[in-house]
Motif scaffolding. Structure first.
Motif, PDB file in Angstrom:
ATOM      1  N   LYS A  53       0.847  -1.183   0.000  1.00 52.89           N
ATOM      2  CA  LYS A  53       0.000   0.000   0.000  1.00 52.89           C
ATOM      3  C   LYS A  53       0.885   1.235   0.000  1.00 52.89           C
ATOM      4  CE  LYS A  53      -3.823  -1.874   2.801  1.00 52.89           C
ATOM      5  NZ  LYS A  53      -4.629  -1.615   4.033  1.00 52.89           N
ATOM      6  N   THR A  54       0.443   2.253  -0.708  1.00 51.04           N
ATOM      7  CA  THR A  54       1.170   3.519  -0.725  1.00 51.04           C
ATOM      8  C   THR A  54       0.173   4.661  -0.568  1.00 51.04           C
ATOM      9  OG1 THR A  54       2.836   2.608  -2.225  1.00 51.04           O
ATOM     10  CG2 THR A  54       2.765   5.003  -1.972  1.00 51.04           C
ATOM     11  N   PRO A  55       0.251   5.408   0.516  1.00 52.47           N
ATOM     12  CA  PRO A  55      -0.627   6.567   0.660  1.00 52.47           C
ATOM     13  C   PRO A  55      -0.275   7.652  -0.353  1.00 52.47           C
ATOM     14  CG  PRO A  55       0.456   5.976   2.740  1.00 52.47           C
ATOM     15  CD  PRO A  55       1.149   5.225   1.653  1.00 52.47           C
ATOM     16  N   ALA A  56      -1.230   8.534  -0.602  1.00 53.41           N
ATOM     17  CA  ALA A  56      -0.945   9.707  -1.428  1.00 53.41           C
ATOM     18  C   ALA A  56      -0.230  10.778  -0.622  1.00 53.41           C
ATOM     19  CB  ALA A  56      -2.244  10.270  -2.013  1.00 53.41           C
ATOM     20  N   LEU A  57      -0.593  10.892   0.667  1.00 56.90           N
ATOM     21  CA  LEU A  57      -0.017  11.888   1.561  1.00 56.90           C
ATOM     22  C   LEU A  57       0.199  11.276   2.940  1.00 56.90           C
ATOM     23  CD1 LEU A  57      -2.346  14.958   0.780  1.00 56.90           C
ATOM     24  CD2 LEU A  57       0.011  14.640  -0.028  1.00 56.90           C
ATOM     25  N   VAL A  58       1.245  11.731   3.619  1.00 60.24           N
ATOM     26  CA  VAL A  58       1.508  11.326   4.995  1.00 60.24           C
ATOM     27  C   VAL A  58       1.771  12.577   5.825  1.00 60.24           C
ATOM     28  CG1 VAL A  58       3.054  10.091   6.561  1.00 60.24           C
ATOM     29  CG2 VAL A  58       2.458   9.072   4.367  1.00 60.24           C
ATOM     30  N   VAL A  59       1.093  12.675   6.964  1.00 58.71           N
ATOM     31  CA  VAL A  59       1.366  13.727   7.943  1.00 58.71           C
ATOM     32  C   VAL A  59       2.103  13.108   9.114  1.00 58.71           C
ATOM     33  CG1 VAL A  59       0.359  15.368   9.570  1.00 58.71           C
ATOM     34  CG2 VAL A  59      -0.657  15.074   7.310  1.00 58.71           C
ATOM     35  N   GLY A  85       0.730   3.857  13.993  1.00 59.17           N
ATOM     36  CA  GLY A  85       1.483   4.009  15.225  1.00 59.17           C
ATOM     37  C   GLY A  85       2.866   3.435  15.013  1.00 59.17           C
ATOM     38  N   GLY A  86       3.015   2.127  15.292  1.00 63.60           N
ATOM     39  CA  GLY A  86       4.284   1.461  15.008  1.00 63.60           C
ATOM     40  C   GLY A  86       4.282   0.736  13.681  1.00 63.60           C
ATOM     41  N   ILE A 102      -1.784   9.327   8.789  1.00 67.01           N
ATOM     42  CA  ILE A 102      -1.118  10.102   9.828  1.00 67.01           C
ATOM     43  C   ILE A 102      -0.141   9.159  10.533  1.00 67.01           C
ATOM     44  CG2 ILE A 102      -2.992   9.714  11.516  1.00 67.01           C
ATOM     45  CD1 ILE A 102      -2.365  12.568  12.569  1.00 67.01           C
ATOM     46  N   ASP A 103       1.130   9.503  10.479  1.00 68.50           N
ATOM     47  CA  ASP A 103       2.211   8.679  11.023  1.00 68.50           C
ATOM     48  C   ASP A 103       2.646   9.296  12.349  1.00 68.50           C
ATOM     49  OD1 ASP A 103       4.549   7.259  11.551  1.00 68.50           O
ATOM     50  OD2 ASP A 103       5.742   8.420  10.122  1.00 68.50           O
ATOM     51  N   MET A 104       2.403   8.577  13.442  1.00 66.38           N
ATOM     52  CA  MET A 104       2.609   9.131  14.789  1.00 66.38           C
ATOM     53  C   MET A 104       4.045   8.975  15.295  1.00 66.38           C
ATOM     54  SD  MET A 104      -0.512  10.137  15.391  1.00 66.38           S
ATOM     55  CE  MET A 104      -0.865  10.267  17.143  1.00 66.38           C
ATOM     56  N   SER A 105       4.980   8.605  14.437  1.00 60.21           N
ATOM     57  CA  SER A 105       6.301   8.181  14.882  1.00 60.21           C
ATOM     58  C   SER A 105       7.126   9.269  15.558  1.00 60.21           C
ATOM     59  CB  SER A 105       7.091   7.606  13.698  1.00 60.21           C
ATOM     60  OG  SER A 105       7.270   8.578  12.689  1.00 60.21           O
ATOM     61  N   THR A 120       2.615   7.579  31.367  1.00 59.95           N
ATOM     62  CA  THR A 120       1.910   8.166  30.236  1.00 59.95           C
ATOM     63  C   THR A 120       2.854   8.172  29.047  1.00 59.95           C
ATOM     64  OG1 THR A 120       0.504   9.528  31.639  1.00 59.95           O
ATOM     65  CG2 THR A 120       0.723  10.195  29.346  1.00 59.95           C
ATOM     66  N   ALA A 121       2.410   7.584  27.949  1.00 59.04           N
ATOM     67  CA  ALA A 121       3.252   7.436  26.762  1.00 59.04           C
ATOM     68  C   ALA A 121       2.511   7.951  25.543  1.00 59.04           C
ATOM     69  CB  ALA A 121       3.641   5.974  26.559  1.00 59.04           C
ATOM     70  N   GLN A 122       3.230   8.659  24.683  1.00 61.96           N
ATOM     71  CA  GLN A 122       2.618   9.147  23.449  1.00 61.96           C
ATOM     72  C   GLN A 122       2.427   8.010  22.455  1.00 61.96           C
ATOM     73  OE1 GLN A 122       5.488  12.480  22.764  1.00 61.96           O
ATOM     74  NE2 GLN A 122       3.625  13.714  22.567  1.00 61.96           N
ATOM     75  N   ALA A 123       1.553   8.264  21.482  1.00 61.67           N
ATOM     76  CA  ALA A 123       1.046   7.188  20.621  1.00 61.67           C
ATOM     77  C   ALA A 123       2.045   6.683  19.595  1.00 61.67           C
ATOM     78  CB  ALA A 123      -0.219   7.654  19.912  1.00 61.67           C
ATOM     79  N   GLY A 124       3.160   7.366  19.399  1.00 62.02           N
ATOM     80  CA  GLY A 124       4.163   6.864  18.477  1.00 62.02           C
ATOM     81  C   GLY A 124       5.183   5.946  19.118  1.00 62.02           C
ATOM     82  N   CYS A 125       5.039   5.705  20.420  1.00 59.48           N
ATOM     83  CA  CYS A 125       6.007   4.869  21.131  1.00 59.48           C
ATOM     84  C   CYS A 125       5.963   3.426  20.648  1.00 59.48           C
ATOM     85  CB  CYS A 125       5.719   4.890  22.628  1.00 59.48           C
ATOM     86  SG  CYS A 125       6.197   6.408  23.452  1.00 59.48           S
TER      87      CYS A 125
END
Length: 476
Positions: A53-59, A85-86, A102-105, A120-125
């Motif tokens: 899969k290849t997205p058109a856009l990534v944030v 996330g991961g 949306i890439d949370m890395s 408490t951990a952020q979602a890209g962990c």
């Protein structure tokens, strides 16, 4: 980037002109990437190389405000939208093909309150990020067995690992989340606030918004545990399986043992003459007082003359990352799952016999998870599966240039169909493959499914969050 042709939620495409993209970019601090940009390839790369899969856009957001802007943009423009996330999900739902991902890395902060024993951990962990910080204080929460697994995806699908027998599903230890819902609102959800949303998040959370942070209960674990891998020739399978069956009947909750029938990897710790040969292995983690390890492991140590014996005291973080090297990003992975209430003689002999017919990449895994998760109410979170005592996984992994992928997948599916007769009827949502249909999702949540559709209608009536194992709102 002058414009972008991008998929919409109704299955068509739309063109976002330069002015629209520029306006969106002005609401972001993190980058907006298209396929020609540096960093896009890595942002759009996930663990399972079989997923194309290849997205058109990534944030790549740098904070919650970026997440709000992205959710609003996806909703207002009816874009096909996914959350990464991961990127460790077997089905590849982290990516929206030709859509917006949306890439949370970039969100990998971890804050430990050792006094309150919460984190408490952020979602890209990744799990390794969480374990590294919590183990400074000799604390941990149940979560997976590969350190590069994404914390968000693991948790939102339920989550389990070496500590599950003691402390339950990962979501049983979830105290609170911050989440951006489809209307662009930032909400807190817990057992006291937005209670219905918190209930749904605990097992079906991919469907209800973008979680930006998780707060977990921690427990005293480590920093040293006793464990590792021990393996014998497959010819001794009957003896090994009988021992495993008896061991899991009586094991204390501090002891978790998984059983794996596979071919020995060409790893340095495996004698060369055994590379590629069938073996029967146990993966062991004893997380209690180390003075009790020898007694707990007596039945295993009575199985003499192993091919490999890596059982030893090791850091808990080392246990969590022990198999990272043999489960690398980019291989092709395919698996199925069932939960079982017991290990009957017939079930074990079926798994043994089917493994003898397996192609080279084929494996059988049994995970002992009985304990704390069984003590919660049946409707304590959307997770369901409170009757699970063992998890069964036929799987295969192979190199991308191997042309026999269809054969490997067929073997996994055939075994899975046979294992269903031993199942509780439940299965693990995080291990569902892309070819498992909507009925499989309903089966996963059982009696909780209708309540999930009601909550979905309340928080995401337009099904903005649909690139997942999807719960559809009642209106659809």
């Amino acid at each position: 980037m002058t414009q972008a042709t991008i998929a919409t939620r109704d299955g068509t495409t739309t063109t976002l002109i330069e002015e629209t993209l520029d306006e969106f970019r002005q609401h972001l601090r993190g980058p907006l990437l298209s396929p020609e940009d540096e960093g896009f390839a890595e942002a759009a790369r996930i663990w399972n190389g079989m997923v194309e899969k290849t997205p058109a856009l990534v944030v790549q957001p740098t904070g919650t405000a970026d997440v709000v802007a992205t959710v609003n943009f996806a909703r207002d423009n009816d874009l096909l939208f996914s959350v990464k996330g991961g990127g460790h999900n077997i089905a590849g739902t982290a990516l929206a093909d030709d859509g917006l991902t949306i890439d949370m890395s970039r969100l990998r902060g971890v804050i430990v309150d050792s006094g309150e024993q919460i984190v408490t951990a952020q979602a890209g962990c990744l799990l390794g990020d969480l374990d590294r910080e919590t183990q400074v204080h000799g604390l941990a929460t149940p979560g997976g067995f590969v350190s590069e697994t994404g914390l968000a995806g693991l948790t939102l699908g339920g989550g389990f690992g070496y500590l599950t027998r003691r402390f339950g599903w990962t979501v049983d230890n979830l105290r609170e989340v911050e989440i951006v819902t489809a209307d662009g609102q930032v909400r807190r959800a817990s057992r006291e606030e937005n209670v219905d949303l918190f209930w749904a998040i605990r097992g079906a959370g991919h469907n209800f918004g973008v979680v930006t942070s998780f707060t977990f209960q921690l427990h005293e674990v480590g920093p040293t545990v006793f464990g590792g891998l021990i393996a014998w020739p497959f010819e001794r399978a009957d003896e090994i399986l009988e021992t495993y069956q008896a061991l899991t009947d009586d094991a204390s909750r501090e002891l978790t043992v998984f059983l794996n029938m596979r071919r020995a990897p060409p790893a340095p710790f495996v004698p060369k003459e055994w590379h590629g040969e069938r073996i029967c292995a146990m993966i062991v983690c004893y997380s209690g007082d180390l003075d009790g390890a020898d007694e707990a492991l007596t039945p295993i140590q009575a199985l003499e003359n192993p091919i490999v014996d890596l059982l030893q005291e090791r850091p808990y973080t080392g246990m969590q990352s022990l198999f990272d090297a043999i489960l690398p990003k980019g291989k092709h992975y395919y698996m199925k799952s069932e939960f079982a209430p017991e290990l009957s003689d017939d079930l074990l002999s079926t798994m043994r016999d089917r493994f003898t017919e397996s192609p080279a990449p084929g494996e059988m895994v049994i995970m002992h998870i009985a304990g704390a998760l069984n003590e919660h109410d049946l409707d304590d979170g959307a997770i369901n599966n409170r009757d699970a005592r063992f998890a069964l996984f036929p799987l295969a992994m192979w190199e991308p240039d191997d042309s026999k992928g269809d054969q490997y997948r067929e073997w996994v599916r055939d075994v899975w169909e046979q294992l269903q007769s031993y199942s509780t009827g439940g299965n693990y949502i995080n291990f569902q493959t892309a070819d498992e249909g909507y009925e499989r999702i309903e089966t996963t949540y059982g009696d909780n499914y209708d309540r999930l559709t009601e909550i979905k209608e309340k928080y995401d009536p337009e099904n903005v969050f649909r690139v997942n194992r999807n719960i559809q709102p009642q209106l659809e």
